[in-house]
Design an enzyme around this catalytic site. Structure first.
Site, PDB file in Angstrom:
ATOM      1  N   ASP A  53      10.548  -2.572  -3.449  1.00 50.44           N
ATOM      2  CA  ASP A  53       9.426  -3.218  -2.760  1.00 50.44           C
ATOM      3  C   ASP A  53       8.847  -4.191  -3.775  1.00 50.44           C
ATOM      4  OD1 ASP A  53       7.441  -3.831  -0.936  1.00 50.44           O
ATOM      5  OD2 ASP A  53       6.135  -2.225  -1.613  1.00 50.44           O
ATOM      6  N   GLU A  55      12.881  -5.737   0.209  1.00 57.80           N
ATOM      7  CA  GLU A  55      12.120  -6.142   1.386  1.00 57.80           C
ATOM      8  C   GLU A  55      12.117  -7.659   1.501  1.00 57.80           C
ATOM      9  OE1 GLU A  55       8.452  -4.074   2.312  1.00 57.80           O
ATOM     10  OE2 GLU A  55       7.548  -5.964   2.895  1.00 57.80           O
ATOM     11  N   ASP A  90       3.608   1.586  -2.482  1.00 63.61           N
ATOM     12  CA  ASP A  90       4.782   0.795  -2.873  1.00 63.61           C
ATOM     13  C   ASP A  90       5.993   1.680  -3.148  1.00 63.61           C
ATOM     14  OD1 ASP A  90       3.117  -1.918  -3.678  1.00 63.61           O
ATOM     15  OD2 ASP A  90       2.111  -0.057  -4.217  1.00 63.61           O
TER      16      ASP A  90
END
Lengths: 170, 170
Positions: free
Chosen positions: A7, A67, A140
């Site tokens: 992330d 992501e 996260d």
């Protein structure tokens, strides 16, 4: 399949390693890399690079799932996220590990069944799917694990479909 | 002061080296790094990194000046530009070369006197300031030189003002 989920971020970069195949997933490692906001931007990227390289070396994932970030209300945050993504791409390319991207909607749909699920629901499902005794913190870290689960499940599916299509063509 | 100007991009990344001080500027080198759009994103970043590192080694600039990119209508292009910027930051940080950012408006104002000048005007002034026999091509190369001139002129000014302010304080 072993997946390192990332992330991307400079203030906090979530990292999660999952061993999985469709319907099964086990957590190998989870963590967050933080770099101080008042440090030199280049130094922050160097530090993040060293950490991601250490994770790639330690856990030797088959694939890195990142992501895919779209526009945000905060342009500055989009830029630092893109910088963290670039560091991940570079570190993976250096050792020949493929990188795949998944949108937040794909990740949510993969772990909760709905692309509109909220963060709490994603965290709850990640905790349940991986059989963890408590929810991964911060968000996260949970997001990185969700990305890894998403790819272990969807990626395998996609590969199987690609193989079938390949078989049909040949 | 020797400045390496970088107009960040993945399809084309403009690079220009200028030796300058306020009111004076001489071109040392100019070029464009191109990476194929159909190549793997990580491989493109690796290639760009190697090229930027080669320029840093060959020309040993005192400082790297990069265009500060804001939002664009094309989100995808903003992302690849941000990735190219991250590679520049990393390569410079690895050898301890400082990186500064200038907005397009600052660059235009520095070389043409107007922050609203168009590309043709910027290219014309870069050609004149550096005493080149023909305009640098493509536009990314001219932009990189404009960035380097901008910093050689503004950067020195800023440093002088900072030194004056420092003198006042002490």
């Amino acid at each position: 399949m072993r997946v390192l989920g990332v992330d991307p971020g400079l203030t906090r970069c979530g990292l999660g390693v999952v061993d999985g195949r469709p319907g099964r997933a086990a957590m190998v490692a989870v963590g967050v890399v933080r770099t101080p906001g008042d440090a030199d931007p280049g130094e922050r990227l160097l530090y993040l690079e060293r950490e991601i390289e250490a994770w790639l070396t330690r856990y030797a994932p088959d694939v890195v799932a990142v992501e895919r970030v779209f526009a945000d209300v905060n342009v500055r945050s989009v830029m630092t996220t893109a910088h963290a993504t670039a560091v991940t791409l570079l570190a993976a390319a250096r050792r020949g590990t493929p990188v795949v991207f998944h949108t937040p909607t794909e990740v949510k749909a993969a772990v909760t069944g709905s692309g509109r699920a909220d963060k709490a629901q994603v965290t709850a499902m990640v905790t349940r799917i991986l059989g963890l005794s408590s929810a991964p913190r911060p968000a996260d870290a949970a997001d990185a694990l969700a990305l890894a689960v998403c790819h272990a499940w969807r990626g395998a599916q996609t590969s199987r479909l690609a193989a079938l299509a390949e078989g049909t063509r040949s």
